[in-house]
Motif scaffolding. Structure first.
Motif, PDB file in Angstrom:
ATOM      1  N   LEU A   7       0.853  -1.187   0.000  1.00  0.00           N
ATOM      2  CA  LEU A   7       0.000   0.000   0.000  1.00  0.00           C
ATOM      3  C   LEU A   7       0.886   1.233   0.000  1.00  0.00           C
ATOM      4  N   SER A   8       0.429   2.287  -0.615  1.00  0.00           N
ATOM      5  CA  SER A   8       1.237   3.504  -0.636  1.00  0.00           C
ATOM      6  C   SER A   8       0.331   4.722  -0.786  1.00  0.00           C
ATOM      7  N   THR A   9       0.699   5.798  -0.083  1.00  0.00           N
ATOM      8  CA  THR A   9      -0.061   7.034  -0.238  1.00  0.00           C
ATOM      9  C   THR A   9       0.233   7.678  -1.588  1.00  0.00           C
ATOM     10  N   ALA A  10       1.331   7.236  -2.230  1.00  0.00           N
ATOM     11  CA  ALA A  10       1.728   7.777  -3.533  1.00  0.00           C
ATOM     12  C   ALA A  10       1.663   9.308  -3.469  1.00  0.00           C
ATOM     13  N   SER A  11       0.952   9.917  -4.383  1.00  0.00           N
ATOM     14  CA  SER A  11       0.851  11.386  -4.354  1.00  0.00           C
ATOM     15  C   SER A  11      -0.532  11.830  -3.894  1.00  0.00           C
ATOM     16  N   ASN A  12      -1.243  10.950  -3.239  1.00  0.00           N
ATOM     17  CA  ASN A  12      -2.592  11.299  -2.777  1.00  0.00           C
ATOM     18  C   ASN A  12      -2.542  12.443  -1.769  1.00  0.00           C
ATOM     19  N   ALA A  13      -3.513  13.303  -1.837  1.00  0.00           N
ATOM     20  CA  ALA A  13      -3.549  14.470  -0.947  1.00  0.00           C
ATOM     21  C   ALA A  13      -4.467  14.193   0.246  1.00  0.00           C
ATOM     22  N   PRO A  14      -4.125  14.746   1.405  1.00  0.00           N
ATOM     23  CA  PRO A  14      -5.002  14.601   2.568  1.00  0.00           C
ATOM     24  C   PRO A  14      -6.334  15.312   2.346  1.00  0.00           C
ATOM     25  N   GLU A  15      -7.358  14.840   3.008  1.00  0.00           N
ATOM     26  CA  GLU A  15      -8.681  15.457   2.904  1.00  0.00           C
ATOM     27  C   GLU A  15      -9.348  15.398   4.276  1.00  0.00           C
ATOM     28  N   PRO A  16     -10.236  16.338   4.558  1.00  0.00           N
ATOM     29  CA  PRO A  16     -10.947  16.284   5.845  1.00  0.00           C
ATOM     30  C   PRO A  16     -11.860  15.057   5.884  1.00  0.00           C
TER      31      PRO A  16
END
Lengths: 292, 219
Positions: free
Chosen positions: A281-290
């Motif tokens: 699993l990887s966050t890759a370039s995903n952005a945080p969100e509320p």
């Protein structure tokens, strides 16, 4: 809550004398802080022995037969091996992982709670279930009722009941999931975890967060799933992801005092101390969100 | 006369130290046996599980009963604790402390959760350690492991508790045996919350120092 605040409360925490919300904060902190966890273990050892100060009462003879019969029921097939290495060795938990030990059951309980909710409607529903109630104590009672209502099956309920004493970690996870300022970032699955869903939840004010996963395959024989946080191009070990029998997993992950830039879960051979294996699993370039 | 007194004191101190050392060695041996039983349980040995129940069943049941004051509820909690122990033996990590303290801590926490889930309709009934100390062991059992627990671990805990200043001891007993939070204790005693917090913290740390000196907790 910083280390000093936690250490001021650690004895009352061990005695169960903190209010629910405060206990949840302490539980969350010690899940991600080795030194405070060590102090917590020491305080719990004293608290545990306090029971010896009172008199002994003989249990009814039938209790032993009941317990043995219950242990030998088919649900007992879900027994888990000793320690983290799965091989029956004493105290062989590798790498000082936070899973297992005093807190292992709590992680498992939280995994069950979340898994049961995920199982009937995905992570979104689980959050809706978790966010519906106000008080931490009420949250647990409500979850128990909701879990009961969705007919999760005898084995699921048996596991739930069997682990129901370890509520602190569950409360800690709930505290993050329900915090008004909670954030989350998605972790993309690789081909090795096709179909898996995973998010890391945290709050800006806490040094720890919660990694929740569903539809995860179990690790290959002789391997574990290890969690790493990324910061300035470097990876640091942040815990182990234990997959529950219903393919869900939960881990409390400490990110320290500084922001992190990413998170990955890799497939590692037992005892590995470096992120050398394939990415799960990887966050890759995903952005945080509320979250809310 | 005086040199003789000193020699007597030295002799008494030596006897006391030898007694403590022997107690710590016996404790270490029992702890090793507990770990060995848990390892066998981890391998699926039901006989080891039965032996562990024989060893700790009364302690677990008594701890739950002390908290819940309800024999049926105490049986249910004891059953839950042992079944969970069978199904998830890896929850105990011997590196993190003694088995007996872990087991009793888990039992007590589960009991308090059960009590609180009932909306605190019942307040814990305190079994005053003083009364228990002077009463015969109600178990009436001949089990050597239980007798050993009763004779040294239990005595050490009672002595440590008795050695606390009364306000600290009271706060710990209200929290542990009464299942009260610090806020509730402060209200009941009409003391500032900060005072209660300090009593709990200081009392627990003195307890630990005392139990450490008696070899009852890990350094």
């Amino acid at each position: 809550m910083i280390c000093r605040d936690v250490r001021d409360r650690i004895d009352a925490y061990a005695l169960g004398a903190l209010e629910a919300g405060e206990a949840a904060e302490v539980g969350l902190h010690i899940a991600g802080c080795d030194e405070c966890a060590r102090l917590g273990d020491a305080a719990r050892e004293v608290a545990g022995l306090l029971s010896l100060a009172a008199g002994l009462r003989e249990p009814p003879p039938a209790l032993k037969a009941r317990i043995l019969a219950r242990a030998l029921e088919p649900a007992a097939a879900s027994r888990e091996p000793w320690g983290d290495d799965g091989g029956g060795a004493i105290g062989a938990a590798a790498g000082g992982q936070r899973a297992g030990g005093w807190r292992g059951g709590r992680l498992a309980l939280a995994a069950v709670v979340v898994a049961l909710a995920v199982g009937v409607g995905g992570l979104g529903l689980s959050l809706a279930l978790l966010g519906r109630v106000d008080d931490l104590e009420d949250r647990n009672d409500t979850l128990v009722r909701q879990v009961d209502q969705v007919s999760v099956g005898a084995e699921g309920m048996a596991q739930f009941a069997a682990m129901a004493d370890d509520l602190d970690q569950q409360r800690a996870a709930l505290a993050v999931l329900n915090a008004p300022d909670a954030l989350r970032v998605r972790l993309d699955p690789s081909a090795r975890a096709s179909g898996a869903e995973a998010y890391y939840y945290w709050t800006p004010s806490s040094s720890s967060g919660v990694l929740l996963c569903s539809s995860l395959p179990p690790p290959p024989l002789g391997h574990t799933y290890e969690v790493w946080i990324e910061r300035s191009g470097q990876r640091a070990h942040a815990g182990r992801l234990e997959v529950h029998s219903n393919r869900t997993a939960l881990a409390i992950v400490s990110r320290g005092d500084r922001p992190i830039t990413g998170m990955v879960v890799t497939i590692e051979p037992w005892g590995s101390t470096r992120p050398s294996g394939d990415t799960l699993l990887s966050t890759a370039s995903n952005a945080p969100e509320p979250v809310h | 006369m005086r040199p003789m007194q000193i020699r007597d004191e030295d002799r008494q101190r030596n006897v006391s130290e030898e007694h403590e050392a022997a107690g710590a060695a016996a404790r270490a041996e029992r702890d090793g046996e507990d770990i060995a039983l848990m390892a066998r349980i981890g391998a699926g040995d039901i006989a080891a599980f039965e032996a562990l129940y024989e060893r700790f069943g009364a302690l677990v049941y008594s701890t739950a009963l002390q908290a819940l004051a309800d024999t049926q509820a105490a049986e249910d909690v004891a059953q839950e604790i042992f079944v969970r122990l069978w199904r998830r033996p890896g929850n105990f990590d011997p590196k993190r402390g003694r088995f007996v303290s872990w087991l009793l801590s888990v039992t007590r926490n589960r009991s308090v959760d059960e009590l609180r889930s009932r909306g605190r309709r019942r307040r814990l009934q305190t079994d005053p350690p003083e009364a228990a100390e002077n009463s015969p062991d109600p178990s009436g059992r001949d089990d050597p492991a239980l007798s050993a627990l009763a004779s040294d671990d239990r005595a050490a805990v009672r002595e440590a508790l008795a050695g606390l200043p009364q306000p600290q001891r009271q706060a710990i007993e209200m929290a542990y045996f009464g299942g009260m939070t610090q806020v509730e204790i402060a209200e009941a005693l009409q003391q500032p919350l900060g005072t209660v917090k300090t009593r709990v913290r200081m009392g627990m740390r003195k307890m630990r120092a005392s139990l450490l000196a008696r070899g009852r907790v890990e350094p």
